[in-house]
Structures are given as C-alpha cells and as structure tokens.
Motif scaffolding. Sequence first.
Motif, PDB file in Angstrom:
ATOM      1  N   ALA A 250     -18.146   4.100 -15.637  1.00 36.76           N
ATOM      2  CA  ALA A 250     -16.954   4.779 -15.125  1.00 36.76           C
ATOM      3  C   ALA A 250     -16.940   6.199 -15.669  1.00 36.76           C
ATOM      4  CB  ALA A 250     -15.688   4.042 -15.524  1.00 36.76           C
ATOM      5  N   ALA A 251     -16.314   7.102 -14.930  1.00 35.49           N
ATOM      6  CA  ALA A 251     -16.216   8.501 -15.356  1.00 35.49           C
ATOM      7  C   ALA A 251     -14.750   8.903 -15.431  1.00 35.49           C
ATOM      8  CB  ALA A 251     -16.953   9.414 -14.378  1.00 35.49           C
ATOM      9  N   ILE A 252     -14.457   9.881 -16.283  1.00 36.16           N
ATOM     10  CA  ILE A 252     -13.122  10.477 -16.306  1.00 36.16           C
ATOM     11  C   ILE A 252     -13.202  11.809 -15.566  1.00 36.16           C
ATOM     12  CG2 ILE A 252     -11.290  11.453 -17.730  1.00 36.16           C
ATOM     13  CD1 ILE A 252     -11.981   9.500 -19.893  1.00 36.16           C
ATOM     14  N   GLY A 253     -12.406  11.946 -14.544  1.00 34.70           N
ATOM     15  CA  GLY A 253     -12.410  13.166 -13.741  1.00 34.70           C
ATOM     16  C   GLY A 253     -11.244  13.155 -12.777  1.00 34.70           C
ATOM     17  N   SER A 254     -11.208  14.120 -11.872  1.00 35.39           N
ATOM     18  CA  SER A 254     -10.121  14.204 -10.897  1.00 35.39           C
ATOM     19  C   SER A 254     -10.439  13.344  -9.678  1.00 35.39           C
ATOM     20  CB  SER A 254      -9.925  15.654 -10.458  1.00 35.39           C
ATOM     21  OG  SER A 254     -11.040  16.100  -9.706  1.00 35.39           O
ATOM     22  N   ALA A 255      -9.387  12.865  -9.029  1.00 33.64           N
ATOM     23  CA  ALA A 255      -9.576  12.091  -7.807  1.00 33.64           C
ATOM     24  C   ALA A 255     -10.233  12.954  -6.733  1.00 33.64           C
ATOM     25  CB  ALA A 255      -8.236  11.550  -7.318  1.00 33.64           C
ATOM     26  N   GLU A 256      -9.845  14.233  -6.685  1.00 32.85           N
ATOM     27  CA  GLU A 256     -10.410  15.157  -5.707  1.00 32.85           C
ATOM     28  C   GLU A 256     -11.900  15.344  -5.939  1.00 32.85           C
ATOM     29  OE1 GLU A 256      -9.582  19.729  -4.081  1.00 32.85           O
ATOM     30  OE2 GLU A 256      -8.430  18.905  -5.752  1.00 32.85           O
ATOM     31  N   GLY A 257     -12.288  15.526  -7.199  1.00 31.21           N
ATOM     32  CA  GLY A 257     -13.708  15.675  -7.510  1.00 31.21           C
ATOM     33  C   GLY A 257     -14.471  14.388  -7.278  1.00 31.21           C
ATOM     34  N   GLY A 258     -13.851  13.260  -7.628  1.00 33.32           N
ATOM     35  CA  GLY A 258     -14.526  11.977  -7.449  1.00 33.32           C
ATOM     36  C   GLY A 258     -14.858  11.682  -6.004  1.00 33.32           C
ATOM     37  N   SER A 259     -14.016  12.150  -5.078  1.00 40.77           N
ATOM     38  CA  SER A 259     -14.270  11.894  -3.659  1.00 40.77           C
ATOM     39  C   SER A 259     -15.571  12.541  -3.195  1.00 40.77           C
ATOM     40  CB  SER A 259     -13.101  12.400  -2.818  1.00 40.77           C
ATOM     41  OG  SER A 259     -12.977  13.815  -2.917  1.00 40.77           O
ATOM     42  N   LEU A 260     -15.983  13.645  -3.862  1.00 38.93           N
ATOM     43  CA  LEU A 260     -17.249  14.292  -3.504  1.00 38.93           C
ATOM     44  C   LEU A 260     -18.449  13.436  -3.866  1.00 38.93           C
ATOM     45  CD1 LEU A 260     -16.481  17.957  -4.671  1.00 38.93           C
ATOM     46  CD2 LEU A 260     -16.377  17.041  -2.349  1.00 38.93           C
ATOM     47  N   TYR A 261     -18.221  12.474  -4.767  1.00 37.02           N
ATOM     48  CA  TYR A 261     -19.309  11.593  -5.220  1.00 37.02           C
ATOM     49  C   TYR A 261     -19.080  10.149  -4.774  1.00 37.02           C
ATOM     50  CZ  TYR A 261     -20.578  15.560  -8.160  1.00 37.02           C
ATOM     51  OH  TYR A 261     -20.955  16.808  -8.609  1.00 37.02           O
ATOM     52  N   GLN A 262     -18.210   9.974  -3.778  1.00 46.12           N
ATOM     53  CA  GLN A 262     -17.889   8.647  -3.249  1.00 46.12           C
ATOM     54  C   GLN A 262     -17.393   7.694  -4.337  1.00 46.12           C
ATOM     55  OE1 GLN A 262     -21.159  10.080  -2.134  1.00 46.12           O
ATOM     56  NE2 GLN A 262     -19.673  11.033  -0.742  1.00 46.12           N
ATOM     57  N   LEU A 263     -16.604   8.225  -5.264  1.00 46.79           N
ATOM     58  CA  LEU A 263     -15.990   7.408  -6.311  1.00 46.79           C
ATOM     59  C   LEU A 263     -14.495   7.291  -6.029  1.00 46.79           C
ATOM     60  CD1 LEU A 263     -17.698   8.929  -9.501  1.00 46.79           C
ATOM     61  CD2 LEU A 263     -18.403   6.916  -8.176  1.00 46.79           C
TER      62      LEU A 263
END
Length: 655
Positions: A250-263
């Motif tokens: 799992a990673a800690i990051g923004s939902a917006e950024g995660g969408s770029l990586y299909q997370l």
Amino acid sequence: MKQAPQLNQIREQITNVDKSLLELLSQRRQLSLEVARSKEVDIRPIRDTQREKELLARLVKLGREQGLDAHYVLSLYQTIIEDSVLNQQAYLQLRADGSEHKQQYIVAYLGARGSYSYLAAHRYCDRRELKMQDMGCHSFDEIIQAVESGHADYGFLPIENTSSGAINEVYDLLQHTNLSIVGETTIEVGHCLLVKPGTQMSQITTIYAHPQPISQCSHYLTQHPQLKRHYCASSAEAMELVSEGDQTMAAIGSAEGGSLYQLEPLAKNLANQKINQSRFIVVARKAVVVPEQLPAKTTLIMATAQKPGALVDALLVLKAHNLNMSKLESRPIPGTPWEEMFYLDIDGNTAHPNVQHALHELERLTRFLKVLGCYASENVKPTRLENHQLMIEPDSSKQTVATPGSKDMTTAGGTGTDARYLRRDDTDKTEVISGELHVGNGSLSAMIALNAKAVQHNLAQVALTLREAGFQAVILHQAEHFPAEQLVALRQQLNHAGLQCVIAIQQQQNPAMLQPYADMLLLTGKQMFNDSLLTQLGALNLPVLLERNTMASEQDWLAAAEKLLSCGNQQLMLIEAGIRSFNHPEELTLDLASVINLQAITHLPILINLGFIDAALHAQLAQAANRLQVDGVIFSEGDITRQSQLLAQLYQQRR
C-alpha cells in the motif's frame, strides 16, 4: 397510493442543474478577470473587504429566502471569493512580468506525475493558464540545478506543512542558490491509503511512502504497528511501486495521484491534523516585480551578531516599520558550530519605502542579509460576518426545543507581579482563535453545554439547530471516556455544522489522549485544584477553558491559570460559573464583581457560565455581563428558542 418519482429522472435533473451551476461559475470567473483588468488601469487594491462583507450579508439573506443555511452560503462564497482574488492576482502578476506571451514553461518538481509537488505545480500553472511541460526530479537539489542551468523555467519546492512543520532540507538549499522566489501556492494534502483494486486491509504488510507523509500520518501508523514502512524518494515513486506490486503493498498519497496509477483509496484522511496543507515556493532565475495593488510577501535570510539581544534588535526593526513577520525559522550555518541563520517571511513589498528602510537598517545590524524573493502572497483570509448576521431571527411562535445538558463546577487562584496572567497595558488582550470561533477580540462568543451520551445519536441535527440559533461551540460533558471512533464522529458532526467541539474534563486522566478529538478542552471547576491536570493541559497546543471552582477565591483561580500558563500553553480562557454563599450554600451566585476585578488585572478572555444559575435569572445576568464586555456566555439545559432570542438581544447590544 402515491407513486414515488423515478430516481433516474431526479438524477438527470440534478445533472442538468450541476451543468448550469458550472456554466455560471465560469461566467463569474470571467467577470472577475474583467474586474482585474479595470484595477490594472485604476491601480486599486485587489480586495475591498467592506464590499465583500456587504456582498456576503446580502447573499446570506437571499439564501435564507431560498431555504439555504446561512453557513452553507457563507462557506460557498468564501471559496468563490478566494478563487476570484487568486485569479485576479495571477492575471496582474503575469501582466507585470510579460509572462502571458510565453507559450510553454518547463517546470521541475519532486517525483513523477501524481506526486504532491506535481499537483501543486499543475494548480499553479492552471490558474495562470500556462502550458506546463513537466520535469520530474529525484531530489530537491536536482530541482535547484535544473532551474539554475536553464533546463527548467520554474522549480517547485515544498517549504512547510501544517502537520510536520518546516522542510529543513529546502531551507538549507536556499542558502546557497542565486535563484529567486517568485511565487507560492498551498494545497490540501489529503493522505489516503492507496491499494490495488480489491485489496483488503488484512492483506497489507508493507506501506510505501515519502518520509514527510509518514511523519504527517504517525497517529494512523501507530494504530497499525504490524505494517512495515518502506521509505521512497517521492509519493509518486511509492504509488508506482504499489501499482507494479501485489496486494500486500500500500502507498500513502493523494486520491487524485493514485488514480493515475490505477490505485484506489482504502482509507482516507490519515493525517494527524484535520487541516493538513503543504505550502510550496516557486523559484526562478529572475526576480519578479509585484504590482503594488497585490498583497506581497518578502522572504529573506540573515545572520545576526553573536551577542545577547542581537536577534531581538533585528526584529524590533520590523516592528518600528510596522511590518508583520509571518514566518521565522532557524537553521545551523555549515562550518560554524552553534551559529544559526534565520529565515523570515515579511508581509510587504520590497518596492515600498517601509520595507526598503527596514532592509537598510537590517544590513547595518546583521552579519549577513540576503533577500530571497518578493512575490504575491496567496494567503487569502476569508471575510467573516458578525454572529448576528448569521443567525436566524428568533420566532417566538416556533415550537420550543429542549436541549439536554450537564452540570459541573470550578476553581482557581494566583499572585505575583511577574505573573503570566497579568495585563501589561490597556491594549494587552489575548485572543484565542479556533476555527471560526474568535474569543477575546471584542465580540461576544456563545457556547452551549450538552451531555454527550444524550445527544450522540442525533447530534448532527441538534448541531445545525444550535448553529442557526447563534452558538459557535458545543461543550460535551460525559464524553471523555468515549471510544476514539465515537469522538471522531462527534467532532466531525459539530465541525460540519460550523461548531467547535469542546470536551469537558471531569475526572483525572491524560488530557493528551483527547487532543486529536477536540478543538478545545474545558477543565471543570471540580478539577481546578488538580495540579497534575493543570500541568498536562499546559503542555498541550490546544485552547483550554478553565472553569472557576465554586469555593475558589479570585487568587485561587488566578493561581490555577498561572500554573497552566507556566507550562507553555498560552491559549487560555477563564470561566466564571458561580460561587457558593455562606447564607445559601446550596445556591450558586454569578460573581460579576470578580469579573470586573479580573478584567482590570488579566489579559485572558473571561466567559460566564449560566448553566448552574437559576434559569429565571439568565436574561438579567447575561445582559449585565454583556454590558461588562465579557468575552462569551455559556448556556446549558434550556430551550433553544429562548436562548436564541436572548443571544440576538446580546449581539444587538454588543454592536
């Protein structure tokens, strides 16, 4: 039987309304840019706070006519006004720089697409309608080198975070570069636990993140000690690793950024603080000239002489020229042990005479002085309305609504010519700020005490009613032993309604355990003589209300205040809740004479608590205390309609 409307039809209507709203917001933004073009010619300040107040008051009134909550309208338009101000500033700054003629900018930032630095850079460029060619870097030093060498036009560097504080590595790099700070931007940092679709919490064994998010989410991570931590160079690198890995990661990051990586986010709002923001500075090879009608900020570094009072002498120069210092950081000077360089943010434009004169004086006083940049400030303080403008006018014909409450008492004392509670002069007055609640600024604050157990299931509905009645905070009794998840829910419901959450401490315990779940803490009168609790509350960075014990003298009360202040916490308010008389020990009498005495002695805000006084005397005592300019009034058991009517009268008197 009446047939229910088709859900799809309703949703389609909502979609059409949303489309219309967006079109209107776009039109409004374009009109605000026309205002900026007018101000470019007339050289008028960007903000006219008096007009903003008149606008907001009119909109609140119009909103009520449409059945809209006053605080909903206020919050919405504060956001719209902030957007207009920032867009006008960006337009005028670009015109001053001539930057609007350039087609594309190369922007260096930390990490890859999806990192917080990437999101900050995109927001900055989008507001200025600049085409951004992004350049991801592996380190802050690489960002500096990219701009210095001309490979990038701008560099974005995080300088501070509301949870983890200053980014020391960036401050150290600024000592040794010739780049200028030309802008700033602040973004909300919504830390999420990002996973591959379908991942369950029980499957995760390792969390990948940049050191800053790990620091900012330490409370959440402490609750999951079984999870290993893997440090990454950026949030984008963490998300990329998880996207390429399996469901144990799992990673800690923004939902917006995660969408770029299909997370997708498995958990949200992980940060220790409810408001978690990061401020970024923008660096470039050439300094900018900030138009005089824009609010400007100047950042400088200096090294003072190694003698007692040298830093104080330098700061007094700012005071002498009426300059506000909004930031002060210190960093060690390499190669000179125990000597430090100071970084300052000053609200002011280097083109203005008072800033120029101050800098000339500082050059003579300091061993080293360098201006890192003068740039437009993006700190847009929201325009606020008075409490009476947000209240619904009481309607005595409405049904009486009773609110549950609980009772408690107080204690205190203190002496000494150097005591911290002592007032130094007529202007010496402490102001405590918590969200929209300002106590000690000359206005009247209103709070209400409720029994948490009695209202926990319908607090959201009660909170909205209380906010419209004119209250700004709710004191929750019997909540100190609630489970964490219940305390989180209670605070969220109150904050959503625009109310501050105050947790009352009635028993011995560790107050620090309550800090994440409260906006303020109240030490009840029964615990006023408890030195251990006073010491612990004094060590917290959270506003504290100190209630007077019913048997305490003024000296006892001030002594308790001094005990708390001496431990570091200066966000203290006093509550007069009534004292016992010898003739009628079973009855409490509000000691207004003590309020008058203390107002002449102490700079601390003073509130009165009517919760232990005969309800028949509430109106008379509240009006008397209001004429004495007390800083706040606290109600408990009673019906909201009567309390709302009384508050409306008190606010009207205070105007």
